[in-house]
Design a protein around this motif. Structure first.
Motif, short mmCIF file in Angstrom:
data_model
loop_
_atom_site.label_atom_id
_atom_site.label_comp_id
_atom_site.label_asym_id
_atom_site.label_seq_id
_atom_site.Cartn_x
_atom_site.Cartn_y
_atom_site.Cartn_z
N ALA A 152 2.15 4.07 0.40
CA ALA A 152 1.83 3.85 1.81
C ALA A 152 1.38 2.41 2.00
O ALA A 152 1.01 1.73 1.04
N GLN A 165 4.80 -2.25 -0.59
CA GLN A 165 4.40 -1.81 0.74
C GLN A 165 3.68 -2.96 1.45
O GLN A 165 3.12 -3.84 0.80
N GLY A 194 -2.19 -1.94 12.25
CA GLY A 194 -1.89 -0.58 11.78
C GLY A 194 -2.93 -0.03 10.83
O GLY A 194 -2.60 0.61 9.83
N ARG A 236 -5.09 2.44 10.87
CA ARG A 236 -5.18 3.88 10.63
C ARG A 236 -4.08 4.40 9.73
O ARG A 236 -4.20 5.49 9.16
N GLU A 237 -2.97 3.67 9.61
CA GLU A 237 -1.86 4.13 8.78
C GLU A 237 -1.98 3.66 7.33
O GLU A 237 -1.16 4.02 6.49
N ARG A 238 -2.99 2.87 7.04
CA ARG A 238 -3.10 2.28 5.71
C ARG A 238 -4.00 3.10 4.79
O ARG A 238 -4.94 3.76 5.24
N GLN A 239 -3.69 3.03 3.49
CA GLN A 239 -4.60 3.49 2.46
C GLN A 239 -5.52 2.33 2.11
O GLN A 239 -5.06 1.21 1.85
N ALA A 299 -8.39 8.56 3.15
CA ALA A 299 -7.63 7.32 2.98
C ALA A 299 -8.48 6.19 2.42
O ALA A 299 -7.98 5.09 2.20
#
Length: 427
Positions: free
Chosen positions: A309, A334, A387, A389-392, A418
């Motif tokens: 991710a 990524q 972005g 919230r979309e990250r680890q 996360a």
């Protein structure tokens, strides 16, 4: 160099292994000794005693410092966390054991209750139980003495193992050659023996030799280590426990301390970075080439999921080491943003190398901040990350910084699952 190929869910499943193991041993012990046709207080005392004994044995298993076992249990840090929890809960249960038996005697006569708690009125098998409980009390007291010097803390902590052995011997003398007791005694002896001989005395360690020492920043060294025999199979994000030996003008501390690997090559050679933070790490700043180093590990799975991710890496000070190891090993697969926090530019290690990596790798973005003596403005810095919230999120640095960042990330909608960090708090 190798990286374990595991899906994100596998790491979450491994986090349940340690508590499941502890609970299974405790429940199996209680089930085997489940009392029948006894008074309520005597039954409660027996259940508390066996549940505490099972948790103590599990606690000793969880302190075994072996790389494959640690990975199975979700990592060395998680194992140690459950080791402490099991030890504390076990101690409380074992305190309840004599108290419940005394309350059972109180129903018959107050004098009988006092005799249950007075070691002077008891036989030597019961003295073993009281001695074991006393050793557990002293060992646990050292656990909470955070300012106790490491060597003295370690000596006191071994009292816990002696307390477990005395407690099991106490039950063995009372009950005889019961299969469960023999199994628990065997597990305890093996766990203590492995920890003492293989880990603390280093019989399982791998020999390496220092080939080069560099000083990338004030109060920081980076040492290159070459294997003298079989090399450890490490991947970026992992750490080793290292004990430095003696050289022509350098004398090692003789203790194993955790250090994150900052570089790995295909010949098994590796690099570790050490900042002067404590007595031993300050002494290591004088390290020289030729010194023999004994390594245990590898431990940790901090960056195992970086290929699954988009990433946000946050490094505080010397916490940059796992990330520089990953960048040295391969290009980012990524979109990856590294937020590198330090007090002053002079304190920042690998800054030029990181800047070069950001120019050469379109997937990698470097953000830096020199905060001086205070905490950084985390809201301003996180606002620069797209972005989010979309990250680890992987973080490595001092505990106060990690706590501040975790709270800020959660406020911005990043899920707890996360957020990943390792604090390397092994006391």
């Amino acid at each position: 160099m190798s990286r374990p190929s595991s899906a994100p869910g596998a790491a979450s499943a491994r986090r349940l292994v340690a508590p499941t193991l502890a609970l299974s041993i405790a429940l199996a012990s209680v089930y085997w000794a489940l009392p029948e046709d006894l008074t309520a207080w005597r039954s409660a005392g027996i259940v508390a005693g066996w549940a505490g004994t099972g948790l103590l044995v599990a606690s000793l298993l969880l302190m075994v410092r072996e790389a494959r076992l640690a990975r199975l249990l979700g990592g060395l840090e998680l194992s140690y966390r459950w080791h402490h929890r099991c030890g504390l809960i076990a101690y409380l249960l074992l305190l309840c054991h004599p108290l419940a038996l005394a309350l059972d005697g109180w129903a018959e006569a107050p004098q009988l209750a006092w005799q249950t708690l007075d070691p002077r009125a008891q036989s030597w098998p019961l003295w073993l139980g009281w001695a074991g409980l006393l050793l557990l009390m002293l060992g646990l007291a050292s656990t909470f003495a955070v300012h106790l010097p490491y060597r003295r803390w370690r000596s006191f902590h071994f009292l816990l193992g002696g307390g477990v052995l005395l407690g099991l011997t106490h039950v063995y003398v009372l009950l005889g050659n019961e299969p469960l007791l023999l199994a628990l005694l065997l597990i305890t002896t093996l766990a203590l023996g492995w920890r003492l001989l293989a880990s603390d005395l280093g019989l399982s360690a791998h020999p390496y030799r220092v080939t080069q020492v560099e000083k990338p920043a004030a109060g920081v060294i980076e040492a290159a280590l070459a294997p003298c025999a079989a090399a450890l199979a490490l991947s970026p994000g992992q750490f080793v426990l290292a004990a430095f030996g003696d050289g022509p003008s350098f004398h090692g501390c003789g203790e194993y301390h955790p250090f994150t690997v900052s570089g790995i090559d295909h010949q098994g050679r590796l690099r570790i970075s050490v900042r002067a933070l404590g007595p031993c790490s300050r002494h290591i700043q004088e390290l020289e080439a030729g010194v023999l180093v004994r390594l245990q590990g590898p431990f940790g799975s901090f960056l195992d999921d970086v290929r699954w991710a988009p990433q946000l890496w946050i490094a505080g000070g010397i916490g940059i080491t796992p990330f520089i190891a990953e960048l040295r090993a391969q290009r980012c697969s990524q979109p990856t943003t590294l937020l590198y926090l330090f007090r002053h530019t002079a304190d920042a290690v690998f800054l030029e190398e990181l800047a070069a990596a950001s120019r050469e790798d379109a997937q990698f973005v470097l953000l830096t901040d020199a905060s001086g003596s205070g905490l950084p403005d985390v809201d301003r810095l996180l606002a620069q990350v797209s972005g989010l919230r979309e990250r680890q999120v992987h973080m490595c640095g001092p505990q106060p910084l990690l706590a501040t960042l975790t709270a800020a990330l959660r406020q911005r909608g990043v899920s707890a699952a996360a957020i990943h960090f390792e604090s390397f708090d092994f006391r």
